[in-house]
Design a protein around this motif. Structure first.
Motif, PDB file in Angstrom:
ATOM      1  N   MET A  75     -13.593   8.698  -5.196  1.00 51.05           N
ATOM      2  CA  MET A  75     -14.222   7.011  -6.617  1.00 51.05           C
ATOM      3  C   MET A  75     -13.517   6.329  -6.561  1.00 51.05           C
ATOM      4  O   MET A  75     -14.007   4.687  -6.783  1.00 51.05           O
ATOM      5  N   LEU A  76     -12.419   6.669  -6.700  1.00 56.45           N
ATOM      6  CA  LEU A  76     -11.392   5.171  -6.549  1.00 56.45           C
ATOM      7  C   LEU A  76     -11.635   4.547  -4.941  1.00 56.45           C
ATOM      8  O   LEU A  76     -11.403   3.102  -5.272  1.00 56.45           O
ATOM      9  N   ARG A  77     -11.482   4.956  -4.302  1.00 54.56           N
ATOM     10  CA  ARG A  77     -12.124   4.393  -3.496  1.00 54.56           C
ATOM     11  C   ARG A  77     -13.097   3.432  -2.924  1.00 54.56           C
ATOM     12  O   ARG A  77     -13.443   2.346  -2.378  1.00 54.56           O
ATOM     13  N   GLY A  78     -14.454   4.965  -3.696  1.00 53.20           N
ATOM     14  CA  GLY A  78     -15.558   3.219  -3.950  1.00 53.20           C
ATOM     15  C   GLY A  78     -15.708   1.989  -4.828  1.00 53.20           C
ATOM     16  O   GLY A  78     -16.191   0.962  -4.325  1.00 53.20           O
ATOM     17  N   PHE A  79     -14.169   2.452  -6.315  1.00 55.81           N
ATOM     18  CA  PHE A  79     -14.596   1.367  -6.730  1.00 55.81           C
ATOM     19  C   PHE A  79     -13.493   0.283  -6.118  1.00 55.81           C
ATOM     20  O   PHE A  79     -14.461  -1.414  -6.507  1.00 55.81           O
ATOM     21  N   PHE A  80     -12.946   0.497  -5.434  1.00 54.67           N
ATOM     22  CA  PHE A  80     -12.056  -0.793  -4.802  1.00 54.67           C
ATOM     23  C   PHE A  80     -12.947  -1.257  -3.788  1.00 54.67           C
ATOM     24  O   PHE A  80     -12.858  -2.674  -3.141  1.00 54.67           O
ATOM     25  N   ALA A  81     -13.729  -0.772  -2.953  1.00 50.96           N
ATOM     26  CA  ALA A  81     -14.448  -1.025  -1.953  1.00 50.96           C
ATOM     27  C   ALA A  81     -15.281  -1.739  -2.218  1.00 50.96           C
ATOM     28  O   ALA A  81     -15.539  -3.239  -2.122  1.00 50.96           O
ATOM     29  N   SER A  82     -16.347  -1.445  -3.688  1.00 49.63           N
ATOM     30  CA  SER A  82     -17.633  -2.298  -3.893  1.00 49.63           C
ATOM     31  C   SER A  82     -16.711  -3.325  -4.370  1.00 49.63           C
ATOM     32  O   SER A  82     -17.197  -4.575  -4.536  1.00 49.63           O
ATOM     33  N   LEU A  83     -15.968  -3.535  -4.819  1.00 52.17           N
ATOM     34  CA  LEU A  83     -14.897  -4.989  -5.593  1.00 52.17           C
ATOM     35  C   LEU A  83     -14.951  -5.778  -4.807  1.00 52.17           C
ATOM     36  O   LEU A  83     -14.653  -6.267  -4.495  1.00 52.17           O
ATOM     37  N   ALA A  84     -14.182  -5.285  -3.509  1.00 54.13           N
ATOM     38  CA  ALA A  84     -14.064  -6.419  -2.196  1.00 54.13           C
ATOM     39  C   ALA A  84     -14.593  -6.498  -2.286  1.00 54.13           C
ATOM     40  O   ALA A  84     -15.251  -7.987  -1.325  1.00 54.13           O
ATOM     41  N   LEU A 136      -6.862   7.396 -12.522  1.00 46.07           N
ATOM     42  CA  LEU A 136      -7.137   7.659 -10.261  1.00 46.07           C
ATOM     43  C   LEU A 136      -6.261   7.867  -9.923  1.00 46.07           C
ATOM     44  O   LEU A 136      -6.024   8.392  -9.075  1.00 46.07           O
ATOM     45  N   ILE A 137      -4.999   6.503 -10.201  1.00 48.21           N
ATOM     46  CA  ILE A 137      -5.186   6.235  -9.369  1.00 48.21           C
ATOM     47  C   ILE A 137      -3.093   7.129  -9.701  1.00 48.21           C
ATOM     48  O   ILE A 137      -2.269   7.552  -8.103  1.00 48.21           O
ATOM     49  N   PHE A 138      -2.870   7.723 -10.650  1.00 51.35           N
ATOM     50  CA  PHE A 138      -0.947   7.673 -10.697  1.00 51.35           C
ATOM     51  C   PHE A 138      -1.663   9.656 -11.236  1.00 51.35           C
ATOM     52  O   PHE A 138      -0.767  10.116 -11.279  1.00 51.35           O
ATOM     53  N   ARG A 139      -3.261   9.811 -11.562  1.00 50.92           N
ATOM     54  CA  ARG A 139      -2.886  11.338 -11.567  1.00 50.92           C
ATOM     55  C   ARG A 139      -2.211  12.671 -12.300  1.00 50.92           C
ATOM     56  O   ARG A 139      -1.190  12.966 -12.123  1.00 50.92           O
ATOM     57  N   PRO A 140      -1.733  11.445 -13.475  1.00 55.06           N
ATOM     58  CA  PRO A 140      -0.794  12.610 -14.683  1.00 55.06           C
ATOM     59  C   PRO A 140      -1.879  14.057 -14.784  1.00 55.06           C
ATOM     60  O   PRO A 140      -1.050  14.985 -15.105  1.00 55.06           O
ATOM     61  N   PHE A 141      -2.766  14.341 -14.634  1.00 53.39           N
ATOM     62  CA  PHE A 141      -3.506  15.456 -14.512  1.00 53.39           C
ATOM     63  C   PHE A 141      -4.572  15.560 -13.309  1.00 53.39           C
ATOM     64  O   PHE A 141      -5.242  15.043 -13.000  1.00 53.39           O
ATOM     65  N   LYS A 142      -5.659  16.935 -13.534  1.00 51.03           N
ATOM     66  CA  LYS A 142      -6.481  16.965 -12.105  1.00 51.03           C
ATOM     67  C   LYS A 142      -7.330  18.145 -12.444  1.00 51.03           C
ATOM     68  O   LYS A 142      -7.033  18.441 -13.438  1.00 51.03           O
ATOM     69  N   ILE A 143      -8.082  17.849 -12.447  1.00 52.89           N
ATOM     70  CA  ILE A 143      -9.542  18.701 -12.422  1.00 52.89           C
ATOM     71  C   ILE A 143      -8.819  20.011 -12.167  1.00 52.89           C
ATOM     72  O   ILE A 143      -8.266  20.853 -11.778  1.00 52.89           O
TER      73      ILE A 143
END
Length: 281
Positions: A75-84, A136-143
């Protein structure tokens, strides 16, 4: 008669010549404008095609680069890819408008003012978006982690750019905006789980009992309780009474419920596993 007709036609020819000359003059003035704008149009189309290709290329490059970093999920990769991608498209549109002589500086100022107004109107939403990116970057918890955020406690089912979804122990869905998750203390009870709570159960059997059968029966009863962690121990011990043996059951639970589990085991073992003493004569 013939001379009069010629006299009448000469002014008409002069008028036609004047109109033709005026048209040619206008055409001569129009040709540079057509050529210039035609070149600008072709350049704008070329810039647009290059910008569309470049935006897709940049998006794929950003996705590939971020894919090598473990903390960046899909999800985070898609967000930054769309931003660029949209950043490149924005620059492309500005370059196309500049080809036609449009002052892009004023347009950028208008877009900036509109963006500021929209940002103020969507302040809470953008705050949740920024918090979602940080989570999503620092991940203090996961699913799958069990967390406590404020007064809400549950297992993390989903983490999006705008909210975090928890499922409580009684299967109630809890939706928390990401700015509330990022902006306050968070307890993650799955990172450092509490140590197991140990318990021990002893009961006496006659010395003549079938020890292997007794151990198997007790092990089956203990393993059937879902509150008990795997690998309980079944041991035998001798006390001062030489005619009896002690069966020692060692077990552990994840929660602090050892007394309740011990009581249930005593009931189950006495009901099914212990040998029946013969009636006194």
């Amino acid at each position: 008669m013939h001379l009069n007709l010629l006299a009448v036609d000469i002014p008409a020819l002069d008028t036609v010549d004047q109109k033709t000359q005026a048209f040619l003059v206008s055409l001569n003035a129009l040709i540079p404008w057509i050529v210039t704008n035609g070149v600008n149009l072709l350049a704008a189309i070329l810039i647009l095609l290059i910008g569309l290709w470049l935006s897709g290329k940049v998006s794929r490059i950003v996705t590939a680069v971020l894919g090598r970093t473990p903390q960046f999920d899909a999800m985070l990769r898609g967000f930054f890819a769309s931003l660029a991608r949209y950043a490149v498209l924005t620059l492309t549109v500005l370059a196309v408008l500049a080809q036609f002589g449009i002052q892009t500086a004023s347009l950028v100022a208008v877009i900036g003012a509109a963006g500021l107004a929209i940002g103020l109107a969507l302040q809470g939403t953008l705050s949740s978006l920024a918090a979602g990116v940080m989570l999503l970057i620092f991940r203090p918890f996961k699913i799958g982690d069990k967390v406590q955020v404020g007064g809400a406690t549950g297992t993390v089912r989903d983490l999006s750019l705008f909210w975090t979804e928890l499922i409580s122990d009684d299967q109630i869905q809890i939706i928390i905006p990401n700015n509330s998750v990022w902006g306050q203390a968070l307890r993650n009870m799955s990172v450092h789980p509490t140590p197991a709570h140990a318990g021990e159960l002893r009961f006496r059997i006659p010395e003549t009992s079938d020890l292997d059968g007794m151990a198997e029966a007790v092990r089956h009863i203990v393993a059937a309780d879902p509150r008990i962690q795997p690998n309980p121990t079944i041991l035998f011990d001798r006390t001062g009474d030489t005619r009896a043996l002690d069966v020692v059951v060692g077990f552990s639970t994840a929660d602090d419920i050892v007394p309740a589990v011990k009581s249930d085991l005593i009931r189950a073992i006495h009901a099914t596993a212990l040998p029946t003493e013969p009636p006194a004569t």
